[in-house]
Design a protein around this motif. Structure first.
Motif, PDB file in Angstrom:
ATOM      1  N   GLY A  26       0.805  -1.215   0.000  1.00  0.00           N
ATOM      2  CA  GLY A  26       0.000   0.000   0.000  1.00  0.00           C
ATOM      3  C   GLY A  26       0.838   1.265   0.000  1.00  0.00           C
ATOM      4  N   GLY A  27       0.228   2.312  -0.485  1.00  0.00           N
ATOM      5  CA  GLY A  27       0.857   3.622  -0.457  1.00  0.00           C
ATOM      6  C   GLY A  27       0.296   4.449   0.681  1.00  0.00           C
ATOM      7  N   ALA A  28       0.836   5.638   0.864  1.00  0.00           N
ATOM      8  CA  ALA A  28       0.400   6.513   1.948  1.00  0.00           C
ATOM      9  C   ALA A  28      -1.104   6.789   1.864  1.00  0.00           C
ATOM     10  CB  ALA A  28       1.185   7.815   1.927  1.00  0.00           C
ATOM     11  N   ALA A  29      -1.627   6.987   0.666  1.00  0.00           N
ATOM     12  CA  ALA A  29      -3.055   7.258   0.503  1.00  0.00           C
ATOM     13  C   ALA A  29      -3.896   6.047   0.912  1.00  0.00           C
ATOM     14  CB  ALA A  29      -3.365   7.638  -0.939  1.00  0.00           C
ATOM     15  N   ASP A  30      -3.396   4.832   0.632  1.00  0.00           N
ATOM     16  CA  ASP A  30      -4.107   3.618   1.029  1.00  0.00           C
ATOM     17  C   ASP A  30      -4.179   3.513   2.549  1.00  0.00           C
ATOM     18  OD1 ASP A  30      -4.423   2.751  -1.659  1.00  0.00           O
ATOM     19  OD2 ASP A  30      -2.396   1.909  -1.628  1.00  0.00           O
ATOM     20  N   PHE A  31      -3.060   3.809   3.207  1.00  0.00           N
ATOM     21  CA  PHE A  31      -3.027   3.740   4.669  1.00  0.00           C
ATOM     22  C   PHE A  31      -3.903   4.822   5.290  1.00  0.00           C
ATOM     23  CE2 PHE A  31       1.387   2.062   3.692  1.00  0.00           C
ATOM     24  CZ  PHE A  31       0.994   0.733   3.746  1.00  0.00           C
ATOM     25  N   ASP A  32      -3.882   6.020   4.705  1.00  0.00           N
ATOM     26  CA  ASP A  32      -4.706   7.128   5.200  1.00  0.00           C
ATOM     27  C   ASP A  32      -6.194   6.786   5.141  1.00  0.00           C
ATOM     28  OD1 ASP A  32      -2.654   8.817   5.881  1.00  0.00           O
ATOM     29  OD2 ASP A  32      -2.736   9.991   4.037  1.00  0.00           O
ATOM     30  N   ALA A  33      -6.573   5.936   4.191  1.00  0.00           N
ATOM     31  CA  ALA A  33      -7.979   5.569   4.027  1.00  0.00           C
ATOM     32  C   ALA A  33      -8.462   4.670   5.163  1.00  0.00           C
ATOM     33  CB  ALA A  33      -8.188   4.885   2.685  1.00  0.00           C
ATOM     34  N   LEU A  34      -7.533   4.060   5.894  1.00  0.00           N
ATOM     35  CA  LEU A  34      -7.913   3.200   7.015  1.00  0.00           C
ATOM     36  C   LEU A  34      -8.255   4.055   8.227  1.00  0.00           C
ATOM     37  CD1 LEU A  34      -5.080   0.530   6.775  1.00  0.00           C
ATOM     38  CD2 LEU A  34      -7.467   0.246   6.085  1.00  0.00           C
ATOM     39  N   LYS A  35      -9.345   3.731   8.893  1.00  0.00           N
ATOM     40  CA  LYS A  35      -9.739   4.457  10.097  1.00  0.00           C
ATOM     41  C   LYS A  35      -8.678   4.216  11.169  1.00  0.00           C
ATOM     42  CE  LYS A  35     -13.491   4.926  13.387  1.00  0.00           C
ATOM     43  NZ  LYS A  35     -14.769   4.393  13.835  1.00  0.00           N
ATOM     44  N   GLY A  36      -8.175   5.285  11.756  1.00  0.00           N
ATOM     45  CA  GLY A  36      -7.156   5.168  12.791  1.00  0.00           C
ATOM     46  C   GLY A  36      -5.744   5.429  12.294  1.00  0.00           C
ATOM     47  N   VAL A  37      -5.599   5.615  10.987  1.00  0.00           N
ATOM     48  CA  VAL A  37      -4.273   5.915  10.427  1.00  0.00           C
ATOM     49  C   VAL A  37      -4.312   7.321   9.844  1.00  0.00           C
ATOM     50  CG1 VAL A  37      -2.530   5.287   8.723  1.00  0.00           C
ATOM     51  CG2 VAL A  37      -3.843   3.510   9.849  1.00  0.00           C
ATOM     52  N   GLY A  38      -3.412   8.146  10.325  1.00  0.00           N
ATOM     53  CA  GLY A  38      -3.308   9.497   9.807  1.00  0.00           C
ATOM     54  C   GLY A  38      -2.064   9.644   8.958  1.00  0.00           C
ATOM     55  N   PRO A  39      -1.802  10.849   8.479  1.00  0.00           N
ATOM     56  CA  PRO A  39      -0.633  11.081   7.630  1.00  0.00           C
ATOM     57  C   PRO A  39       0.696  10.733   8.305  1.00  0.00           C
ATOM     58  CG  PRO A  39      -2.114  12.967   7.573  1.00  0.00           C
ATOM     59  CD  PRO A  39      -2.632  12.039   8.625  1.00  0.00           C
ATOM     60  N   ALA A  40       0.806  10.976   9.605  1.00  0.00           N
ATOM     61  CA  ALA A  40       2.068  10.684  10.299  1.00  0.00           C
ATOM     62  C   ALA A  40       2.335   9.179  10.345  1.00  0.00           C
ATOM     63  CB  ALA A  40       2.042  11.259  11.711  1.00  0.00           C
ATOM     64  N   MET A  41       1.318   8.391  10.698  1.00  0.00           N
ATOM     65  CA  MET A  41       1.481   6.938  10.752  1.00  0.00           C
ATOM     66  C   MET A  41       1.740   6.382   9.353  1.00  0.00           C
ATOM     67  SD  MET A  41       1.572   4.086  12.516  1.00  0.00           S
ATOM     68  CE  MET A  41       0.768   4.282  14.087  1.00  0.00           C
ATOM     69  N   SER A  42       1.036   6.903   8.357  1.00  0.00           N
ATOM     70  CA  SER A  42       1.255   6.457   6.976  1.00  0.00           C
ATOM     71  C   SER A  42       2.697   6.679   6.563  1.00  0.00           C
ATOM     72  CB  SER A  42       0.345   7.221   6.010  1.00  0.00           C
ATOM     73  OG  SER A  42      -0.993   6.932   6.269  1.00  0.00           O
ATOM     74  N   LYS A  43       3.228   7.843   6.893  1.00  0.00           N
ATOM     75  CA  LYS A  43       4.613   8.170   6.538  1.00  0.00           C
ATOM     76  C   LYS A  43       5.587   7.235   7.253  1.00  0.00           C
ATOM     77  CE  LYS A  43       7.899  12.056   6.435  1.00  0.00           C
ATOM     78  NZ  LYS A  43       8.941  11.177   6.059  1.00  0.00           N
ATOM     79  N   ARG A  44       5.314   6.945   8.527  1.00  0.00           N
ATOM     80  CA  ARG A  44       6.204   6.035   9.270  1.00  0.00           C
ATOM     81  C   ARG A  44       6.199   4.637   8.654  1.00  0.00           C
ATOM     82  NH1 ARG A  44       4.076   8.851  14.008  1.00  0.00           N
ATOM     83  NH2 ARG A  44       2.668   7.100  14.398  1.00  0.00           N
ATOM     84  N   ILE A  45       5.034   4.163   8.225  1.00  0.00           N
ATOM     85  CA  ILE A  45       4.951   2.833   7.603  1.00  0.00           C
ATOM     86  C   ILE A  45       5.728   2.815   6.284  1.00  0.00           C
ATOM     87  CG2 ILE A  45       3.410   1.133   6.543  1.00  0.00           C
ATOM     88  CD1 ILE A  45       1.259   2.040   8.596  1.00  0.00           C
ATOM     89  N   VAL A  46       5.493   3.826   5.453  1.00  0.00           N
ATOM     90  CA  VAL A  46       6.177   3.893   4.148  1.00  0.00           C
ATOM     91  C   VAL A  46       7.687   4.040   4.342  1.00  0.00           C
ATOM     92  CG1 VAL A  46       6.438   5.265   2.045  1.00  0.00           C
ATOM     93  CG2 VAL A  46       4.153   4.750   2.920  1.00  0.00           C
ATOM     94  N   ASP A  47       8.107   4.887   5.281  1.00  0.00           N
ATOM     95  CA  ASP A  47       9.542   5.086   5.531  1.00  0.00           C
ATOM     96  C   ASP A  47      10.200   3.801   6.032  1.00  0.00           C
ATOM     97  OD1 ASP A  47       9.271   7.716   4.732  1.00  0.00           O
ATOM     98  OD2 ASP A  47       9.367   8.548   6.770  1.00  0.00           O
ATOM     99  N   ALA A  48       9.537   3.092   6.938  1.00  0.00           N
ATOM    100  CA  ALA A  48      10.101   1.843   7.475  1.00  0.00           C
ATOM    101  C   ALA A  48      10.178   0.779   6.391  1.00  0.00           C
ATOM    102  CB  ALA A  48       9.255   1.348   8.645  1.00  0.00           C
ATOM    103  N   ARG A  49       9.222   0.774   5.498  1.00  0.00           N
ATOM    104  CA  ARG A  49       9.210  -0.215   4.418  1.00  0.00           C
ATOM    105  C   ARG A  49      10.348   0.002   3.430  1.00  0.00           C
ATOM    106  NH1 ARG A  49       3.890  -0.182   1.387  1.00  0.00           N
ATOM    107  NH2 ARG A  49       4.881   1.511   0.292  1.00  0.00           N
ATOM    108  N   GLN A  50      10.871   1.220   3.345  1.00  0.00           N
ATOM    109  CA  GLN A  50      11.987   1.492   2.433  1.00  0.00           C
ATOM    110  C   GLN A  50      13.244   0.741   2.846  1.00  0.00           C
ATOM    111  OE1 GLN A  50      12.272   5.767   2.269  1.00  0.00           O
ATOM    112  NE2 GLN A  50      10.614   5.937   0.792  1.00  0.00           N
ATOM    113  N   GLN A  51      13.337   0.334   4.113  1.00  0.00           N
ATOM    114  CA  GLN A  51      14.467  -0.456   4.589  1.00  0.00           C
ATOM    115  C   GLN A  51      14.341  -1.905   4.133  1.00  0.00           C
ATOM    116  OE1 GLN A  51      14.263  -0.065   8.810  1.00  0.00           O
ATOM    117  NE2 GLN A  51      14.537   2.154   8.765  1.00  0.00           N
ATOM    118  N   GLY A  52      13.171  -2.301   3.690  1.00  0.00           N
ATOM    119  CA  GLY A  52      12.889  -3.664   3.263  1.00  0.00           C
ATOM    120  C   GLY A  52      11.465  -4.016   3.626  1.00  0.00           C
ATOM    121  N   GLU A  53      10.924  -5.027   2.952  1.00  0.00           N
ATOM    122  CA  GLU A  53       9.553  -5.430   3.231  1.00  0.00           C
ATOM    123  C   GLU A  53       9.430  -5.965   4.656  1.00  0.00           C
ATOM    124  OE1 GLU A  53       7.899  -8.107   0.384  1.00  0.00           O
ATOM    125  OE2 GLU A  53       7.675  -6.531  -1.108  1.00  0.00           O
TER     126      GLU A  53
END
Length: 111
Positions: A26-53
Motif C-alpha cells: 500500500g501507499g500513503a493514501a491507502d493507509f490514510d484511508a484506514l480508520k485510525g491511520v493518519g498522515p504521520a502513521m502512513s509516513k512512518r509505515i512507508v519510511d520503514a518499508r523502504q528499509q525492506g519489506e
C-alpha cells in the motif's frame, strides 16, 4: 439500464472500500484511508518499508514507532495486513496478561 449500471458501480466501490491494504504494497493514501491511520502513521509505515519489506506483524511493530499490540489489532480489524495475514497477536498478548494477573494473587497469598 442506467440504474443497474449505477447499482453495480456502487457495489464495486463499496467492495473496494473494504478491501485489505497490505503494509508491503500500500501507499500513503491507502493507509490514510484506514480508520485510525493518519498522515504521520502512513509516513512512518512507508519510511520503514523502504528499509525492506515487513516479514510479519512483529517486524512491522518493531520498525514503526507507535505500532503496538492494541494499535495493530485495531488496524488489522480495519483491513491492514502484512503479507496477507491479519494480526493474531492480540489474543496471545491478552491471554498472557490475564494469566499473569491470575498468578499474582497466588504468589501474594503464599507469602
Amino acid at each position: 439500464m442506467f440504474k443497474k449500471i449505477l447499482a453495480v458501480t456502487a457495489m464495486l466501490l463499496a467492495t473496494a472500500a473494504y478491501a485489505a491494504v497490505d503494509a508491503n504494497k500500500g501507499g500513503a493514501a491507502d493507509f490514510d484511508a484506514l480508520k485510525g491511520v493518519g498522515p504521520a502513521m502512513s509516513k512512518r509505515i512507508v519510511d520503514a518499508r523502504q528499509q525492506g519489506e515487513f516479514k510479519d506483524w512483529s517486524d512491522l511493530m518493531q520498525r514503526v514507532k507507535g505500532m503496538k499490540d492494541k494499535t495493530a489489532a485495531k488496524l488489522s480489524g480495519e483491513g491492514l495486513t502484512v503479507n496477507g495475514q491479519a494480526f493474531k497477536g492480540a489474543a496471545t498478548a491478552g491471554s498472557a496478561k490475564s494469566e499473569t494477573r491470575a498468578a499474582k494473587p497466588a504468589v501474594a497469598a503464599a507469602k
